[in-house]
Write an enzyme that holds these catalytic residues in place. Structure first.
Site, PDB file in Angstrom:
ATOM      1  N   TYR A   1       0.803  -1.219  -0.090  1.00 42.41           N
ATOM      2  CA  TYR A   1       0.022  -0.026   0.027  1.00 42.41           C
ATOM      3  C   TYR A   1       0.808   1.359  -0.055  1.00 42.41           C
ATOM      4  CZ  TYR A   1      -4.160  -2.951   0.085  1.00 42.41           C
ATOM      5  OH  TYR A   1      -4.921  -3.860  -0.102  1.00 42.41           O
TER       6      TYR A   1
ATOM      7  N   ARG B   1       1.564   1.928  -3.703  1.00 41.76           N
ATOM      8  CA  ARG B   1       0.046   2.308  -4.230  1.00 41.76           C
ATOM      9  C   ARG B   1      -0.077   3.628  -3.800  1.00 41.76           C
ATOM     10  NH1 ARG B   1      -4.704  -1.370  -3.861  1.00 41.76           N
ATOM     11  NH2 ARG B   1      -5.486   0.330  -5.428  1.00 41.76           N
TER      12      ARG B   1
ATOM     13  N   ASN C   1     -12.433   2.937  -5.975  1.00 43.05           N
ATOM     14  CA  ASN C   1     -11.043   3.112  -5.912  1.00 43.05           C
ATOM     15  C   ASN C   1     -10.759   3.882  -4.529  1.00 43.05           C
ATOM     16  OD1 ASN C   1     -11.178   2.352  -8.741  1.00 43.05           O
ATOM     17  ND2 ASN C   1     -11.365   4.505  -9.425  1.00 43.05           N
TER      18      ASN C   1
ATOM     19  N   HIS D   1     -14.272   1.484  -0.575  1.00 42.88           N
ATOM     20  CA  HIS D   1     -13.279   0.347  -0.289  1.00 42.88           C
ATOM     21  C   HIS D   1     -12.228   1.194   0.408  1.00 42.88           C
ATOM     22  CE1 HIS D   1     -14.601  -2.719  -3.722  1.00 42.88           C
ATOM     23  NE2 HIS D   1     -15.174  -2.735  -2.556  1.00 42.88           N
TER      24      HIS D   1
ATOM     25  N   CYS E   1      -7.907   0.984  18.524  1.00 43.41           N
ATOM     26  CA  CYS E   1      -8.811   1.899  19.102  1.00 43.41           C
ATOM     27  C   CYS E   1      -9.727   2.465  17.927  1.00 43.41           C
ATOM     28  CB  CYS E   1      -8.293   2.928  19.918  1.00 43.41           C
ATOM     29  SG  CYS E   1      -7.186   4.242  18.982  1.00 43.41           S
TER      30      CYS E   1
ATOM     31  N   GLY F   1     -15.947   1.495 -15.928  1.00 44.81           N
ATOM     32  CA  GLY F   1     -14.343   0.990 -15.530  1.00 44.81           C
ATOM     33  C   GLY F   1     -14.252  -0.119 -14.469  1.00 44.81           C
TER      34      GLY F   1
HETATM   35  P1  OAD Z   1     -10.818  -4.533 -12.591  1.00 45.59           P
HETATM   36  O1  OAD Z   1      -9.414  -4.493 -12.532  1.00 45.59           O
HETATM   37  O2  OAD Z   1     -11.620  -5.717 -11.735  1.00 45.59           O
HETATM   38  O3  OAD Z   1     -11.613  -4.056 -13.863  1.00 45.59           O
HETATM   39  C1  OAD Z   1     -11.152  -3.006 -14.492  1.00 45.59           C
HETATM   40  C2  OAD Z   1     -12.287  -2.673 -15.563  1.00 45.59           C
HETATM   41  O4  OAD Z   1     -11.823  -1.488 -16.237  1.00 45.59           O
HETATM   42  C3  OAD Z   1     -12.273  -3.828 -16.430  1.00 45.59           C
HETATM   43  O5  OAD Z   1     -13.497  -4.096 -16.906  1.00 45.59           O
HETATM   44  C4  OAD Z   1     -11.732  -3.188 -17.549  1.00 45.59           C
HETATM   45  O6  OAD Z   1     -12.244  -3.492 -19.207  1.00 45.59           O
HETATM   46  C5  OAD Z   1     -12.048  -1.865 -17.409  1.00 45.59           C
HETATM   47  N1  OAD Z   1     -10.945  -0.565 -18.003  1.00 45.59           N
HETATM   48  C6  OAD Z   1      -9.563  -0.887 -18.273  1.00 45.59           C
HETATM   49  N2  OAD Z   1      -9.379   0.358 -18.712  1.00 45.59           N
HETATM   50  C7  OAD Z   1     -10.300   1.320 -18.854  1.00 45.59           C
HETATM   51  C8  OAD Z   1     -10.263   2.298 -19.586  1.00 45.59           C
HETATM   52  N3  OAD Z   1      -9.207   3.189 -19.994  1.00 45.59           N
HETATM   53  N4  OAD Z   1     -11.541   2.870 -19.675  1.00 45.59           N
HETATM   54  C9  OAD Z   1     -12.606   2.240 -19.460  1.00 45.59           C
HETATM   55  N5  OAD Z   1     -12.668   1.084 -18.826  1.00 45.59           N
HETATM   56  C10 OAD Z   1     -11.481   0.754 -18.589  1.00 45.59           C
HETATM   57  O7  OAD Z   1     -11.152  -3.371 -11.215  1.00 45.59           O
HETATM   58  P2  OAD Z   1     -12.534  -3.244 -10.415  1.00 45.59           P
HETATM   59  O8  OAD Z   1     -13.874  -3.547 -11.211  1.00 45.59           O
HETATM   60  O9  OAD Z   1     -12.382  -1.606 -10.031  1.00 45.59           O
HETATM   61  O10 OAD Z   1     -10.934  -4.186  -4.337  1.00 45.59           O
HETATM   62  O11 OAD Z   1     -12.000  -4.058  -9.000  1.00 45.59           O
HETATM   63  C11 OAD Z   1     -13.131  -3.826  -8.181  1.00 45.59           C
HETATM   64  C12 OAD Z   1     -12.460  -4.393  -6.683  1.00 45.59           C
HETATM   65  O12 OAD Z   1     -11.343  -5.477  -6.843  1.00 45.59           O
HETATM   66  C13 OAD Z   1     -11.110  -3.129  -6.303  1.00 45.59           C
HETATM   67  O13 OAD Z   1     -11.724  -2.137  -5.747  1.00 45.59           O
HETATM   68  C14 OAD Z   1     -10.422  -3.939  -5.503  1.00 45.59           C
HETATM   69  C15 OAD Z   1     -10.042  -5.356  -6.323  1.00 45.59           C
HETATM   70  O14 OAD Z   1      -9.799  -6.205  -5.853  1.00 45.59           O
HETATM   71  C16 OAD Z   1     -10.236  -4.462  -3.286  1.00 45.59           C
HETATM   72  O15 OAD Z   1      -9.015  -4.478  -3.004  1.00 45.59           O
HETATM   73  C17 OAD Z   1     -11.225  -4.790  -1.973  1.00 45.59           C
END
Ligand code: OAD
Length: 233
Positions: free
Chosen positions: A52, A55, A88, A104, A115, A170
């Site tokens: 982290y 990140r 995000n 998240h 605490c 996204g």
């Molecule tokens: P993912 O990595 O699962 O999905 C990213 C999505 O963004 C995919 O469907 C891509 O097609 C799309 N994508 C990529 N580049 C893009 C662009 N330039 N324009 C539009 N779309 C684009 O990410 P999340 O769905 O956000 O949680 O993942 C959900 C959660 O899984 C995150 O919050 C995180 C992860 O594990 C935790 O860490 C708890």
């Protein structure tokens, strides 16, 4: 009219922040059980802090892209309500001038596991850091890990019940509860749109689709909504 926008890693991809499940995504390089679960943190907190910290540094160096700015414009100029819910943990919606509900957690916050005290942080965290409130060495990033309940869920549920339009931008729709929001909003009568680089595996759950890079298609979509008569779209 109320619009609820759910954003995922794809909205920040063009700001240089990696997604999770795409080719070269974070979960192709790291085992999420090691770095994104309470059990992983208990086993090796230094490894989780390092993940982290990296990140947080990347997120601090990143700039909002036209998709973040367009959503901020929609929120400030649309005649109805625009609620942005994000999975995000970066602060790019805020850097673009929007308000977002961070379900998240956030990289720029730390919490104490002893605490519950929470505070803003922009620096690396380490295992030996003490909580500024209780002085215990039990601090962690304010990130929701797998197996933990996302935050602000009651507030989000209320918005889904009253949404006229639900838009997912996204996100792959693989992680619950966020993945269930489209069905929930639809159950309460909202129209639904998926905006994604490609049709996602859950595209069939949405009424309409806009395919393309968020930095290009989100500003166009927002322009359409803000145009005279656009709110009827
Ligand atoms: P993912 O990595 O699962 O999905 C990213 C999505 O963004 C995919 O469907 C891509 O097609 C799309 N994508 C990529 N580049 C893009 C662009 N330039 N324009 C539009 N779309 C684009 O990410 P999340 O769905 O956000 O949680 O993942 C959900 C959660 O899984 C995150 O919050 C995180 C992860 O594990 C935790 O860490 C708890």
């Amino acid at each position: 009219m109320k619009i609820v926008v759910l954003t995922g890693a794809g909205v920040s991809a063009e700001s240089g922040l990696g997604t999770f499940r795409d080719k070269d995504g974070l979960w192709t390089k790291y085992d999420l059980n090691d770095v994104a679960t309470p059990e992983g943190f208990a086993r090796d907190p230094a490894k989780v802090h390092a993940f982290y910290n990296a990140r947080r540094r990347n997120a601090r160096a990143a700039l909002p892209n036209p998709a973040h700015f367009a959503l901020a414009r929609l929120q400030s100029q649309f005649s109805g309500d625009v609620i942005i819910v994000t999975q995000n943990v970066d602060g790019l919606h805020e850097a673009a001038g929007a308000r977002a509900i961070h379900m998240h957690g956030r990289l720029d916050r730390a919490i104490c596991a002893s605490c519950d005290h929470g505070w803003d942080t922009h620096v690396d965290l380490s295992v030996s850091d003490l909580c500024p409130s209780c002085r215990q060495p039990s601090i962690r990033p304010d990130i929701v890990w797998f197996g933990e309940m996302p935050v602000h869920m009651e507030e989000i549920a209320g918005h889904l019940e009253t949404a006229d339009l639900f838009v997912a931008v996204g996100t792959s729709g693989q992680v619950y509860p966020a993945a269930g929001f489209v069905s929930e909003a639809r159950r309460f009568g909202a129209k639904t749109i998926e905006i994604n680089l490609d049709l996602s595996d859950v595209a069939g759950l949405f009424d309409n689709h806009i395919v393309g890079p968020a930095s290009q298609v989100v500003p166009d979509w927002v322009d359409g909504l803000l145009a005279p008569g656009g709110a009827a779209l």
